[in-house]
Structures are given as structure tokens and as C-alpha cells.
Design an enzyme around this catalytic site. Structure first.
Site, short mmCIF file in Angstrom:
data_model
loop_
_atom_site.label_atom_id
_atom_site.label_comp_id
_atom_site.label_asym_id
_atom_site.label_seq_id
_atom_site.Cartn_x
_atom_site.Cartn_y
_atom_site.Cartn_z
N HIS A 157 58.38 53.14 25.33
CA HIS A 157 59.61 53.50 26.07
C HIS A 157 59.84 52.51 27.22
CE1 HIS A 157 62.29 56.65 28.06
NE2 HIS A 157 61.99 55.86 29.09
N GLU A 158 58.81 52.31 28.03
CA GLU A 158 58.97 51.43 29.19
C GLU A 158 59.25 50.00 28.73
OE1 GLU A 158 59.35 53.03 31.84
OE2 GLU A 158 58.52 54.88 31.02
N GLU A 206 68.08 55.79 29.57
CA GLU A 206 67.03 56.72 29.15
C GLU A 206 67.22 57.18 27.70
OE1 GLU A 206 64.52 56.63 30.61
OE2 GLU A 206 65.19 55.87 32.54
N ALA A 214 56.17 57.22 33.91
CA ALA A 214 56.00 55.79 34.11
C ALA A 214 57.31 55.23 34.66
CB ALA A 214 55.64 55.10 32.81
N HIS A 229 62.79 49.34 27.90
CA HIS A 229 63.62 49.17 29.11
C HIS A 229 63.65 47.71 29.58
CE1 HIS A 229 64.84 53.15 30.26
NE2 HIS A 229 63.64 53.62 30.47
#
Ligand SMILES: [Zn+2]
Length: 832
Positions: A290-291, A313, A257, A294
Site C-alpha cells: 500500500h505505502e 487512499e 504506516a 503511494h
């Protein structure tokens, strides 16, 4: 085209401040090209200076700088020189750009299910200039106004909320300041499901042919999305700043992604068409989380230069697991991390390409991409867990909040981040970061036990640093032991010396299985004692702690690669313990590892049938005993389908007869069966076409390519090689699927001719395939002929000076695995 260097980026950002971008895209010019008009306003700190803008166009129609017309032919090697800049400048560039088919830039794909075209932008890492003219570096952020002209029946989704005008032109709301690589537009006849949470409009989107799985998975996706929003709002103390939140499932996506602010793109295999195991759902939830993390770390605060990409990351990797454990039902996310993410990272650590987590000078943008690996994700996240153990969680979070607040809408560096943590914790992190972040490789941890009549007299943790990369890493972890499923002790240890006595274990019964780092808190090679390895077949299935079992499996996999554990020992543990496994991540990942790595790489060809038969027996037993339509039955059925030599069973399953419950209409499961039939030469091209006709989708087409490449005859291999390495216009995904089938063969003779051809034909593909896509092709297509001849050809190729950075890096990594396979075969011979 040349890659931006750090020196150039520093010079440009000292001169240029971008005020705004206005980008108009015309996606209604056919399937090959699109129109791009960019107006960029920027200031120049030293008027009269020269600089340049990045532009990778097919044709440039016009360029105007501050009202002066410039020659369109002045664009050279992806750059347009801007001479004698004023204090305030306006540049307008009108150009024609090409759609890509390698997942980089503005990717365009046709869905065979209905013939509809879909477009999405993936501008990471330096593809932005192939979509619009820009100052392409992460520290020149600016707000964007994007408009898109698209065919009448298309939907447009982007970073800002999209509205469709009367003339069919879509206008996206003005964004907050974004780095160039975060700009995206997804356009096509996408179908959508919408929701809202805490004032944030939510949308999920996919190709029209995926409407059914999109709707089936929507509730779960929105649930994880909402829980993650609540969690991160609470943890970071800063509201999500980018307006609407869209998640678009797009075709042929290279990565998992991409965290485009307000418009995250995902590989659309995540909308599982058929049955999904629990760990597959966990993996997707992890990617969603996770995305989203960010949005704060990466998007709101962006690294100043690519060498701190790891920080984005590592942080997101750590935060997503933490969020799943604290805020969702996936409370075993760290177990998944041990058997998926850390196994990946330890593989990267074994390769000669390993590098420190941080501080690797990325002299240009493309070389930074080479460090975007299991070290940056898994090791970095483990280092953050050690950092938290070192400074305390409250202080770590206070430092993170301060960093995010201070640098909002701007950029940060490792020094800024560590400075914030030092400020919050009052601890000097110089020595810690040198040991953990700035030194490559890992320590080996083991526990030495002296016993008398089954009672521990002395237990010592041994920490060994690599001789060629000395480091003094402090570790915080635990040691635990079991006999017959009973936990005999669990001791937290802090290791700062080569030898650390564990006084708590003295006088206790010696456990049959003793596991250093049992809760997997640190990053190290775990060396199990010979006594523990010998006990595992009888004992591992009884250990009640899934986290410790994952550590054991990870250590065994590491040992197989390092030629300290024989493939036969691995298969012994597999036979005994795998069918009893209750954790879904361990169950499916260990099965996949055994089938796709241990047997084809480490077991010599003449022994492979016997090894596959062992896997098949274990899987058949589990399938018979498992409750229908569970993760257990699904994992077992997949392993049976991939390893069985029972032609009657395979043919029945391929034709939809006698299938295990839950797999009746599962196109992806059928392809596992068909691929096995194809690899054994039990069906030919005509039958593959028949299965393709039953599944005339993007996924079906890719699987059919892989099956055709797997057919064990010279004509099929010649065809596959031509399709893979010729300029046949194959997409990134098609190339990877052809490569997956290519080396499937009953013996080395069938494919031996392609070993030398690999080393000449595949590196040459850098002439027409993007680096990100090609790096995957180089890995997957690497010869599965494990001989000294392959190794020497590989060495010669790596020594060439004309390889691109991505080709070289993937070759080095594949070469390392080849050498591991050779070393294991040398050490353990043929016996399995
Ligand atoms: Zn990420």
C-alpha cells in the site's frame, strides 16, 4: 490553532511558488526541544503582495526576509505574516520546537528496554510547521535539503540518502519536489538491515531492542518489497523516482504506516515479537505494498487539496490487494479485504457520519481529516473495482499511466483522474461517478427465489437504494449457491434496475446457501435470505469458497449491527462453522469480532459469561485438534486465553507452563492471559508488576497499564481514569491502553460513575492532546455501559457547540454503535 482553509490555500498557491527548502534540525538539545533553522526560497506572482508562512514553535530566535530582520514576536496563531514580497524571496527562520508525545509532529519516545530515545517525524496532516517553517499545503511542493545534528550514537534516516559528516552532522541528499507533509526524519540508535533491488538501495530499521524480530522478519519484508517494486514498475510504466527506499518501524505510531517518499514509517508492532498468524503477515505485506503504491499515487502526483485524499487512499487500497494477489503468495488478499477492510467500511457506512466517497468539500485541513475513514479506503477501493468492471482493466490502467505521467511532481484532482480514465476508455463517467462517488450510503442486495419441489422457478436480484439518499448505482457481481459443499451455480450479473431476473438459475436445484455478491466485487449491504441464515450452521463450514464464506460472515456481522441477525444466531453459526474455518483471515478476525464486539456490545451483561463460554468451548476444541504452531492453533489459543474462566489453566500459562507449541516465549500471548486474570480479579497490581518485570519493553509497559486499568476494584478504576484524563503526560499509546482496560468490569455498577465523567473529561483533553490521537481515545474510551442514560448523555454532548471536529466525529461514531447495541438488545432480548 486555526486550520488552513481551502480559500486561503487557493489564494496562497496562486501567489506563491516555492523554489526550495533547506532545513537544519538540531536533535542534540535534550529530550524536550530541538532546534530548527529553515531557509525557504520562493517567488511571488504579484510583487508587493502579502502572504504568510506557517510556524508552530516554542520560541522563535530570529526571522529574516530578504535580508530584513523581522520581529520574532510577530508569529501569531501559528502564522507569520510576510509583507511586501519581492518577485524572488528568501526567508530564514531560526526557532526552537517541541518534541511531541502524541504521534504528530516530531515524536520522541523512550524505550524502557534500554532507556534509549527514538525520534520520528509524522507531519501528516498539518504538523509540518511544528518541525520547520513552511507554506503548509499539499500543492506547494519543493525539493528539500535537510541536515540533522544528532547525538553521536544515533542513526539518521530521511527522504534523501543520509551521509554522516566528520562532525557528526548528517546530510540528506536533495529530494525531488515533495509536499510539506511528506518530509520526515527518523533519528535514534536505530538498527538496520540493508539490501538492494533493481538498482534501488533498500533499508529496514527498528529500535535496538527489536533487532531480533527485525532480523527474523527481514527476508519476508524484503521479498514483498521487491515483488511490489517489480509489479508497480510494470503496471505504471514509471520508475520509482525517490532514490533509496527505507522502511522504518517506529514506536507509538498512530496509523498503520505513512508513505513518506523514500522513508516509509510503520507502527513497530508489525515486527511481531512472538508467533504471528498468516493473516497478520498478510496485513503487513498489504501495508508494505500500500505505502509503496503511494510513491506514485500520492507522492509523485499529490492531490491538490485534502478533499481528494480519498483518491490516494482508495487507489492504494485497491493497488496493494491487486499486487498481493498478482505478485505474491498472498493470493487470498481479497478475502482478507472482505472480512477486515470492508467490515470496517460498512461500519462507517452505518454511522450518521457517512459521506460520499468524493466531492465532500473540505473547507479546512482539519475537517478533511474526519473523512479519512473506512469510506475513503474500503468503499473507495470497491468503487474503483466497479469502475474497472465498467471501463475494462486495460483502459483503466492506460488512464492511470496517463494521469501519473501528466502530473508527475505536481498535483491532481478527481476531475483530472476521471478525465484521464474517460480519455483512455472513451466512456463518459458523469453518471457513474455521481452514483458511485458523489452519493453517500449503499444499496441493499438480495436474491428472491421462488421454488417448486426444490427446483428454482424464478430468481430475482433486488437492489434497494436508501430512501433518504436515492442513487442509481450500476453493480457488476456474481451470485453463487451451495448445498452440502457442492456449488450449484455461479452467475455473473449486471444490475442496473431495482429488479433483475437471473434466467440462468431457472430450472436448477435450489441451493441451501445462496450468496449474492459471492466474489465480493461490489459494495452493498448483502441481505441473506432467512432460509440461508437458517441453513448456515450446517452448511457454511462445507462451502469450499473462502471468498464467499467471508461475504457470509460480513453479512452476518452487518446483520448483528443492524438488528436483523440476533447475537444468538451469530453464535450458532460460530459454534458450527468457525472451528472448521481454513482461511486465516476469516478464522482470526471472526474470533476477534465475536470476543470483542458481539459479546460485549450485543449480549446483555448477565448473559455474557454464557456467551464467552460458548466461544471458549469452540476454541478449546479447535486447539485440541489443530496441528501445533499453526495459524489455527494460535488463533484458538488466543481465544481460549481471552475467554477462559479456568484459573488453574490461566495461571499455568501465565507462568509459562503447559503452553501450546510455539507460544513458549511469547510475551504478547502472556499478556492476553494476564489481562484475563486481571479482569477477573484473580491477580492484583503486584503480580502485574511481576509480569511487567519479565517483559520490560514498550509493549510490556502498555499491556501492564491495560491490565491495571482492567482490575475490578474502585481504586484501580479511579487510578486509570486519572491517568487517562488528567494531564499526566501519558503518550498516545498509553492513553489508548488505559482506555481499553477502563470499561472492563464484571458489572455496570463498578464503572457507572465514569459515564458522565467521560462526556465532560474526554472532550476537554483537546486542550493538550492532538486531534489524530484524541480521535482514537474518544472511540476506545467511550462508555461500555449500554443504557438509555448513556445514550441521552451522548446526545447532549454531541449537541454541544464547543467540540473539536475530531472529538465530534468519534463521538458520533461511538454513539451509533451504542444505539445499534441498544436496538439489538431491544429486538432480541436476553436469550443467547
Ligand atoms: Zn495510504
Amino acid at each position: 490553532m486555526r486550520s488552513l482553509t481551502l480559500a486561503e490555500a487557493r489564494e496562497r498557491s496562486s501567489l506563491i511558488t516555492v523554489t526550495s527548502y533547506a532545513v537544519e534540525l538540531d536533535l542534540d538539545q535534550g529530550a524536550e526541544v530541538f532546534g530548527s533553522r529553515t531557509v525557504v526560497r520562493f517567488t511571488c506572482a504579484t510583487p508587493g503582495s502579502d502572504s504568510w508562512v506557517d510556524l508552530k514553535a516554542v520560541a522563535v530566535q530570529s526571522i529574516e526576509l530578504n535580508g530584513q530582520v523581522l520581529d520574532p514576536d510577530a508569529v501569531s496563531d501559528g502564522r507569520l505574516t510576510l509583507s511586501r514580497l519581492a518577485a524572488e524571496n528568501e526567508l530564514t527562520v531560526v526557532a526552537t520546537m517541541a518534541y511531541s508525545h502524541d504521534g504528530q509532529g516530531l515524536h520522541r519516545a523512550t524505550d524502557p528496554a534500554d532507556g534509549q530515545d527514538y525520534v520520528y517525524g509524522h507531519l501528516f496532516l498539518d504538523a509540518a510547521p511544528s518541525v520547520y517553517a513552511c507554506f503548509d499545503q499539499p500543492d506547494l511542493k519543493a525539493p528539500y535539503d535537510v541536515t540533522v545534528r544528532a547525538p553521536q550514537d544515533w542513526t539518521v534516516i530521511g527522504n534523501g540518502a543520509a551521509t554522516r559528516g566528520e562532525d557528526g552532522t548528517w546530510t540528506l541528499a536533495t529530494t525531488r519536489p515533495l509536499a510539506t507533509y511528506f518530509v520526515t526524519v527518523c533519528a535514534g540508535p536505530y538498527v538496520s538491515v540493508r539490501d538492494e533491488h533493481d538498482g534501488i538501495p533498500l533499508g529496514i530499521h527498528a529500535r535496538a531492542s527489536l533487532q531480533e524480530p527485525l532480523e527474523r522478519h527481514a527476508a519476508e519484508l524484503f521479498d514483498v518489497t521487491k515483488r511490489s517494486f517489480d509489479y508497480f514498475h510494470g503496471l505504471f510504466g514509471i520508475r520509482y523516482p525517490f532514490g533509496e527506499y527505507h522502511q522504518v518501524f517506529v514506536p507509538e505510531f498512530n496509523a498503520g504506516a505513512m508513505e513518506n517518499p523514500g522513508c516509509v514509517t510503520f507502527r513497530d508492532q508489525y515486527l511481531y515479537r512472538g508467533a504471528a498468524t498468516r493473516d497478520e503477515l498478510l496485513t503487513r505485506a498489504n501495508t508494505v505494498s500500500h505505502e509503496m503504491s503511494h510513491m506514485w499515487f500520492g507522492d509523485l502526483v499529490t492531490m491538490k487539496w485534502w478533499d481528494d485524499l480519498w483518491l490516494n487512499e482508495s487507489f492504494a487500497e485497491y493497488m496493494s490487494h491487486r499486487c498481493l494477489v498478482d505478485a505474491t503468495d498472498y493470493t487470498d488478499a481479497w478475502v482478507d479485504s472482505s472480512i477486515v477492510r470492508k467490515v470496517w467500511g460498512y461500519g462507517a457506512e452505518r454511522s450518521p457520519s457517512t459521506h460520499p466517497v468524493a466531492g465532500v468539500e473540505a473547507l479546512d485541513a482539519q475537517s478533511a481529516l474526519q473523512n479519512f475513514d473506512g469510506i475513503s479506503y474500503a468503499k473507495g477501493a470497491a468503487a474503483l473495482r466497479q469502475l474497472i468492471a465498467y471501463v475494462g482493466d486495460d483502459r483503466f490502467i492506460a488512464g492511470v499511466r496517463a494521469y501519473l505521467t501528466d502530473k508527475s511532481y505536481g498535483n491532481g484532482t478527481l476531475a483530472d483522474f476521471l478525465g484521464a480514465i474517460e480519455q483512455a476508455s472513451g466512456k463518459d463517467l458523469t453518471a457513474w461517478s455521481r452514483a458511485w462517488l458523489l452519493t453517500a450510503d449503499r444499496d441493499t442486495i438480495s436474491v428472491e427465489v421462488d421454488e417448486q419441489n426444490g427446483v428454482v422457478e424464478r430468481a430475482v436480484v433486488i437492489r434497494e437504494s436508501p430512501a433518504d439518499r436515492p442513487a442509481d448505482r450500476p453493480h457488476a457481481f456474481d451470485v453463487a449457491g451451495w448445498t452440502d459443499g457442492r456449488e450449484l451455480g455461479r452467475v455473473p450479473v449486471t444490475v442496473t434496475e431495482p429488479m433483475t431476473t437471473i434466467a440462468e438459475l431457472e430450472g436448477t436445484p435450489e441451493p441451501a446457501v445462496l450468496v449474492p455478491n459471492a466474489s465480493d466485487l461490489t459494495w452493498a449491504r448483502v441481505r441473506l435470505s432467512d432460509a440461508t441464515v437458517a441453513a448456515l450452521p450446517a452448511q457454511l463450514g462445507q462451502v469450499p469458497d473462502a471468498q464467499a464464506r467471508a461475504v457470509v460472515w460480513s453479512a452476518l456481522i452487518d446483520g448483528v449491527h443492524g438488528a436483523t441477525v440476533s447475537p444468538a444466531s451469530f453464535l450458532d453459526v460460530f459454534d458450527a462453522a468457525w472451528p472448521a474455518e481454513t482461511n486465516s483471515s476469516i478464522l482470526t478476525r471472526v474470533a476477534a469480532y465475536a470476543e470483542h464486539r458481539v459479546v460485549p456490545y450485543f449480549v446483555p451483561r448477565p448473559e455474557q459469561d454464557a456467551a464467552l463460554a460458548r466461544l471458549n468451548r469452540a476454541a478449546t476444541g479447535l486447539l485440541e485438534g489443530a496441528a501445533p504452531a499453526t495459524t489455527e492453533s494460535l488463533a484458538a489459543a488466543r481465544l481460549v486465553a481471552g475467554t477462559s474462566d479456568d484459573e488453574a489453566l490461566l495461571r499455568a500459562w501465565a507462568d509459562g507452563q503447559g503452553l501450546p507449541a510455539g507460544l513458549e516465549d511469547d510475551g504478547d500471548f502472556r499478556w492476553i492471559v494476564v489481562r484475563n486474570l486481571a479482569a477477573r480479579g484473580l491477580i492484583g497490581g503486584a503480580e502485574i508488576d511481576r509480569f511487567r518485570a519479565k517483559d520490560d519493553t514498550l509493549q510490556g509497559g502498555l499491556n501492564a497499564l491495560m491490565c491495571r486499568a482492567s482490575l475490578p476494584d474502585p481504586e484501580s478504576k479511579a487510578w486509570a481514569w486519572q491517568q487517562l484524563t488528567g494531564r499526566e503526560g501519558r503518550s498516545n499509546y498509553e492513553m489508548v491502553h488505559l482506555a481499553r482496560g477502563m470499561w472492563v468490569a464484571p458489572d455496570d455498577d463498578l464503572v457507572a460513575d465514569y459515564v458522565p465523567r467521560y462526556f465532560s473529561d474526554v472532550p476537554a483533553m483537546s486542550g493538550w492532546v492532538g486531534e489524530d490521537a484524541l480521535s482514537r481515545v474518544v472511540l476506545v474510551a467511550f462508555p461500555r455501559v449500554f443504557t438509555e442514560e448513556t445514550a441521552s448523555l451522548s446526545s447532549e454532548t454531541i449537541a454541544r457547540d464547543d467540540l473539536t471536529p475530531a472529538v465530534r466525529r468519534s463521538l458520533v461514531d461511538a454513539d451509533a454503535e451504542l444505539r445499534e447495541a441498544l436496538a439489538s438488545r431491544q429486538t432480541f432480548g436476553a436469550a443467547v
